[in-house]
Design an enzyme around this catalytic site. Sequence first.
Site, mmCIF file in Angstrom:
data_model
loop_
_atom_site.group_PDB
_atom_site.id
_atom_site.type_symbol
_atom_site.label_atom_id
_atom_site.label_comp_id
_atom_site.label_asym_id
_atom_site.label_seq_id
_atom_site.Cartn_x
_atom_site.Cartn_y
_atom_site.Cartn_z
ATOM 1 N N SER A 1 -30.136 23.442 6.473
ATOM 2 C CA SER A 1 -30.839 22.439 5.652
ATOM 3 C C SER A 1 -30.716 21.099 6.349
ATOM 4 C CB SER A 1 -30.178 22.344 4.276
ATOM 5 O OG SER A 1 -30.593 21.160 3.601
ATOM 6 N N TYR B 1 -22.905 22.283 -1.720
ATOM 7 C CA TYR B 1 -24.040 22.705 -0.881
ATOM 8 C C TYR B 1 -23.940 22.062 0.499
ATOM 9 C CZ TYR B 1 -29.037 23.471 0.281
ATOM 10 O OH TYR B 1 -30.225 23.848 0.862
HETATM 11 C C1 BGC Z 1 -32.532 21.524 -0.855
HETATM 12 C C2 BGC Z 1 -33.588 20.977 -1.787
HETATM 13 C C3 BGC Z 1 -33.900 19.532 -1.424
HETATM 14 C C4 BGC Z 1 -34.224 19.416 0.055
HETATM 15 C C5 BGC Z 1 -34.478 17.977 0.497
HETATM 16 C C6 BGC Z 1 -32.933 21.317 0.577
HETATM 17 O O1 BGC Z 1 -31.921 21.783 1.410
HETATM 18 O O2 BGC Z 1 -32.352 22.911 -1.098
HETATM 19 O O3 BGC Z 1 -33.123 21.053 -3.108
HETATM 20 O O4 BGC Z 1 -35.008 19.076 -2.182
HETATM 21 O O5 BGC Z 1 -33.152 19.941 0.815
HETATM 22 O O6 BGC Z 1 -33.479 17.118 0.052
#
Ligand code: BGC
Length: 257
Positions: free
Chosen positions: A145, A158
């Site tokens: 991410s 996360y």
């Molecule tokens: C998350 C989303 C978020 C996006 C941008 C992703 O990794 O799962 O919830 O909107 O990042 O911030």
Amino acid sequence: MPNRLTGTVAAVTGGDQGIGRAIAERLAQEGADVAICYRKNKKGADEVVDSITATKRRAAAFQADVGSVADGQRFIEQAVEALGKVDILVNNAGLEKRADFWEVTEEDFDAVLNVNLKGMFFVTQAVVRHLRQARRSGKIINISSVHEELPFPHFASYCASKGGIKMLTRNLAIELAPDRITINSIAPGAIETPINTKLLNDPVKLKELLGNIPLGRLGKPEDVAGLASFLASDESDYVTGSTFFVDGGLLWNYQEQ
Ligand code: BGC
């Protein structure tokens, strides 16, 4: 569509929906046979299997919660049994839980870390053992991410999991190179998938987010899938230990008003 994955087998965790589904279908379109695992969404998994078999590739779906090491290992065993081998692993399964840091429960922390990081760790280990035993090269692709770099307040667990993926990608790139196994991460920004259903249904938050995305739109799972297929193919043989951002410019967007 190029046919650069003919003769390969891919395993995709969380291949029943969202980014995992788009990747599973894209790899199949490029010639791979594909095994996916799903935690709860059997209907979605069956649809993916149907859509892949309709294109004359082989596909199989297995229930597994990759937060459990035994489940993750079983998924890889089943994939090998069903499709003969695994060459490509896409560690896609992931979840997030929103809470203020001081409210995060042990249960939620474990749920996030177990799937996002421990799952990635041990499913990769199962595939690496399989590849080493067969003396074959392989490709590991992690779905990370932008939040492996960028803070995401109220999503501390996360972010910890994605930061862990970033470091494992680098560490394993070195450790697995002698076995000709490459490992890279794709770091999506805001992609329209079930992980952010809540946000998609909140017009105020959505508008705010779009304001932060230079390309002015959310990403689609297909925006991620093309890069995954490149990383799965031998066109990426000299690429390892890297993270590729697919985020419409979100990560590095800072503008002084
Ligand atoms: C998350 C989303 C978020 C996006 C941008 C992703 O990794 O799962 O919830 O909107 O990042 O911030």
